[in-house]
Design an enzyme around this catalytic site. Structure first.
Site, short mmCIF file in Angstrom:
data_model
loop_
_atom_site.label_atom_id
_atom_site.label_comp_id
_atom_site.label_asym_id
_atom_site.label_seq_id
_atom_site.Cartn_x
_atom_site.Cartn_y
_atom_site.Cartn_z
N ALA A 65 0.86 -1.17 0.00
CA ALA A 65 0.00 0.00 0.00
C ALA A 65 0.90 1.23 0.00
O ALA A 65 2.05 1.16 0.44
CB ALA A 65 -0.89 -0.02 1.24
N GLY A 109 0.60 -5.00 0.88
CA GLY A 109 -0.62 -5.05 0.07
C GLY A 109 -0.38 -5.71 -1.29
O GLY A 109 -1.30 -6.26 -1.89
N GLU A 112 -0.63 -9.28 -0.63
CA GLU A 112 -2.05 -9.55 -0.34
C GLU A 112 -2.88 -9.55 -1.62
O GLU A 112 -3.76 -10.39 -1.80
CB GLU A 112 -2.58 -8.50 0.66
CG GLU A 112 -1.97 -8.69 2.04
CD GLU A 112 -2.23 -7.53 2.99
OE1 GLU A 112 -2.17 -6.37 2.55
OE2 GLU A 112 -2.51 -7.79 4.17
N GLU A 132 4.91 -5.06 7.00
CA GLU A 132 4.22 -3.98 7.72
C GLU A 132 4.75 -3.79 9.15
O GLU A 132 4.77 -2.69 9.67
CB GLU A 132 2.70 -4.26 7.77
CG GLU A 132 1.99 -4.15 6.44
CD GLU A 132 1.95 -5.45 5.65
OE1 GLU A 132 2.75 -6.37 5.94
OE2 GLU A 132 1.11 -5.54 4.73
N1 CO8 Z 1 4.60 3.20 -0.66
C1 CO8 Z 1 5.00 4.37 -1.21
N2 CO8 Z 1 6.14 4.52 -1.91
C2 CO8 Z 1 6.91 3.43 -2.06
C3 CO8 Z 1 6.58 2.17 -1.51
C4 CO8 Z 1 5.35 2.09 -0.80
N3 CO8 Z 1 4.91 0.93 -0.27
N4 CO8 Z 1 7.55 1.28 -1.81
C5 CO8 Z 1 8.47 1.97 -2.54
N5 CO8 Z 1 8.09 3.25 -2.69
C6 CO8 Z 1 8.81 4.33 -3.38
C7 CO8 Z 1 10.00 4.81 -2.58
O1 CO8 Z 1 9.61 5.74 -1.60
C8 CO8 Z 1 10.86 5.42 -3.66
O2 CO8 Z 1 10.34 6.68 -4.00
P1 CO8 Z 1 11.33 7.97 -4.14
O3 CO8 Z 1 12.17 7.62 -5.32
O4 CO8 Z 1 10.39 9.09 -4.37
O5 CO8 Z 1 12.11 8.02 -2.89
C9 CO8 Z 1 10.60 4.50 -4.87
O6 CO8 Z 1 9.37 3.83 -4.59
C10 CO8 Z 1 11.67 3.46 -5.06
O7 CO8 Z 1 11.82 2.77 -3.82
P2 CO8 Z 1 13.25 2.52 -3.10
O8 CO8 Z 1 14.20 3.64 -3.42
O9 CO8 Z 1 12.99 2.23 -1.68
O10 CO8 Z 1 13.71 1.20 -3.91
P3 CO8 Z 1 14.71 0.08 -3.40
O11 CO8 Z 1 14.97 -0.76 -4.61
O12 CO8 Z 1 15.87 0.66 -2.68
O13 CO8 Z 1 13.87 -0.77 -2.32
C11 CO8 Z 1 11.90 -1.92 -1.48
C12 CO8 Z 1 12.76 -1.52 -2.71
C13 CO8 Z 1 12.69 -2.90 -0.62
C14 CO8 Z 1 10.64 -2.59 -2.01
C15 CO8 Z 1 11.56 -0.66 -0.64
O14 CO8 Z 1 11.04 0.34 -1.53
C16 CO8 Z 1 10.55 -0.89 0.44
O15 CO8 Z 1 10.89 -1.43 1.49
N6 CO8 Z 1 9.28 -0.46 0.21
C17 CO8 Z 1 8.23 -0.52 1.22
C18 CO8 Z 1 7.73 -1.93 1.41
C19 CO8 Z 1 6.67 -1.96 2.48
O16 CO8 Z 1 6.89 -1.68 3.64
N7 CO8 Z 1 5.46 -2.34 2.07
C20 CO8 Z 1 4.32 -2.46 2.98
C21 CO8 Z 1 3.51 -1.21 2.95
S1 CO8 Z 1 2.20 -1.23 4.14
C22 CO8 Z 1 0.99 -2.19 3.40
O17 CO8 Z 1 1.12 -2.67 2.32
C23 CO8 Z 1 -0.27 -2.41 4.20
C24 CO8 Z 1 -1.27 -3.26 3.42
C25 CO8 Z 1 -2.60 -2.63 3.37
C26 CO8 Z 1 -3.56 -3.30 2.42
C27 CO8 Z 1 -3.42 -2.97 0.93
C28 CO8 Z 1 -4.58 -3.49 0.12
C29 CO8 Z 1 -4.26 -3.96 -1.29
#
Ligand code: CO8
Length: 258
Positions: A65, A109, A112, A132
């Site tokens: 998400a 998400g 999911e 999460e």
């Molecule tokens: N939300 C918003 N932006 C994101 C997300 C995210 N989940 N994941 C990545 N991005 C963005 C980053 O902020 C970054 O943006 P910017 O260039 O503007 O800084 C861009 O995407 C590229 O990301 P990274 O630079 O971090 O890329 P890396 O290759 O270094 O890392 C990762 C990749 C490991 C995937 C890392 O981006 C990461 O850890 N992302 C977050 C993963 C996470 O915590 N996901 C869980 C989110 S909470 C959730 O999903 C709750 C579920 C709710 C239900 C949803 C219903 C369908």
């Protein structure tokens, strides 16, 4: 509805929905989820469509998400608007088969959403996880429930409590994905699978999907009864007559409802 966060195209009788927010690794914001729901509903109604595929990019199916969109939410926002409301579950509600073709990250998400689909075909670079916990949250769209049913309590608990990612091989070993294919072949493989399903009798496909899903919702005895009654009802379809006659006459079936 004009789409800005997804792309759709059809191939034969298959609707392909591509999540398309590359700069955010296909993070699932409200706009994307509304568009996805709209596309899935249209595909489910369209008689020209027999199966659907949800996919992302080679780097990310979806990284969860959208954290930036939800970071400032209050409890009252989340509760009153029923955040992750029922329309985020459309992939699980479709009557036609929906395949997740997953390459790269399927996190939070994203994992999911993949699990809401009927089955997952994984590229060999796929990474699944429920991270999460590491951002002070918990899964909110089935991570604690569907993952546990897919891979069992011990592994699901470990995944949810540590937030660690699981690679494609581990995911296949524990039953989260149906198959792994080289990432370069992922779409062709998913398409071939979807085309095959879309070529069968549409009512048989829907009945079969309903029957398999019953295994999740009910006891074995109830599930067996549901399957048997549904099996009985195929004898009311023209496609059953055609399918069995074609077998006996050693020819390809021409399903009416394909
Ligand atoms: N939300 C918003 N932006 C994101 C997300 C995210 N989940 N994941 C990545 N991005 C963005 C980053 O902020 C970054 O943006 P910017 O260039 O503007 O800084 C861009 O995407 C590229 O990301 P990274 O630079 O971090 O890329 P890396 O290759 O270094 O890392 C990762 C990749 C490991 C995937 C890392 O981006 C990461 O850890 N992302 C977050 C993963 C996470 O915590 N996901 C869980 C989110 S909470 C959730 O999903 C709750 C579920 C709710 C239900 C949803 C219903 C369908």
């Amino acid at each position: 509805m004009a789409y800005t966060c997804i792309e759709t195209r059809t191939d034969d009788r298959v609707l392909i929905i591509t999540l398309n927010r590359p700069k955010a690794l296909n993070a699932l914001n409200l706009q994307l989820m509304d568009e996805l729901t709209d596309a899935l509903k249209k595909g489910d109604k369209d008689p020209q469509i027999g199966a659907m595929i949800i996919t992302g990019s080679e780097k990310a199916f979806a990284a969860g998400a959208d954290i930036k969109e939800m970071a400032d939410k209050t409890y009252m926002d989340a509760y009153k608007n029923d955040f992750i409301s029922a329309n985020w579950e459309q992939a699980a509600k479709c009557r036609k088969p929906v395949i997740a073709a997953v390459a790269g990250y399927a996190l939070g998400g994203g994992c999911e959403l993949a699990m809401m689909c009927d089955f997952i075909i994984a590229g060999d670079n796929a990474k699944f996880g429920q991270p999460e916990i590491s951002i002070g949250a918990i899964p909110g769209a089935g991570g604690t429930q569907r993952l546990t049913r897919f891979i069992g309590k011990s592994k699901a608990m470990e995944m949810c409590l540590t937030g660690r990612m699981m690679g494609a091989e581990e995911a296949e070993r524990c039953g989260l994905v149906s198959r792994i294919v080289p990432v370069a072949d992922l779409m062709e493989d998913a398409l071939e699978t979807a085309r095959k399903i879309a070529g069968f009798s549409a009512p048989s496909v829907m009945m079969c999907k309903e029957a398999v899903n019953r295994a999740y919702e009910t006891s074995l005895a109830e599930g067996m009864l549901f399957e048997r009654r549904t099996f009985h009802s195929v004898f009311a379809t023209e496609d059953q007559k055609e399918g069995m006659a074609a077998f006996i006459e050693k020819r390809k079936p021409g399903f009416k409802n394909a």
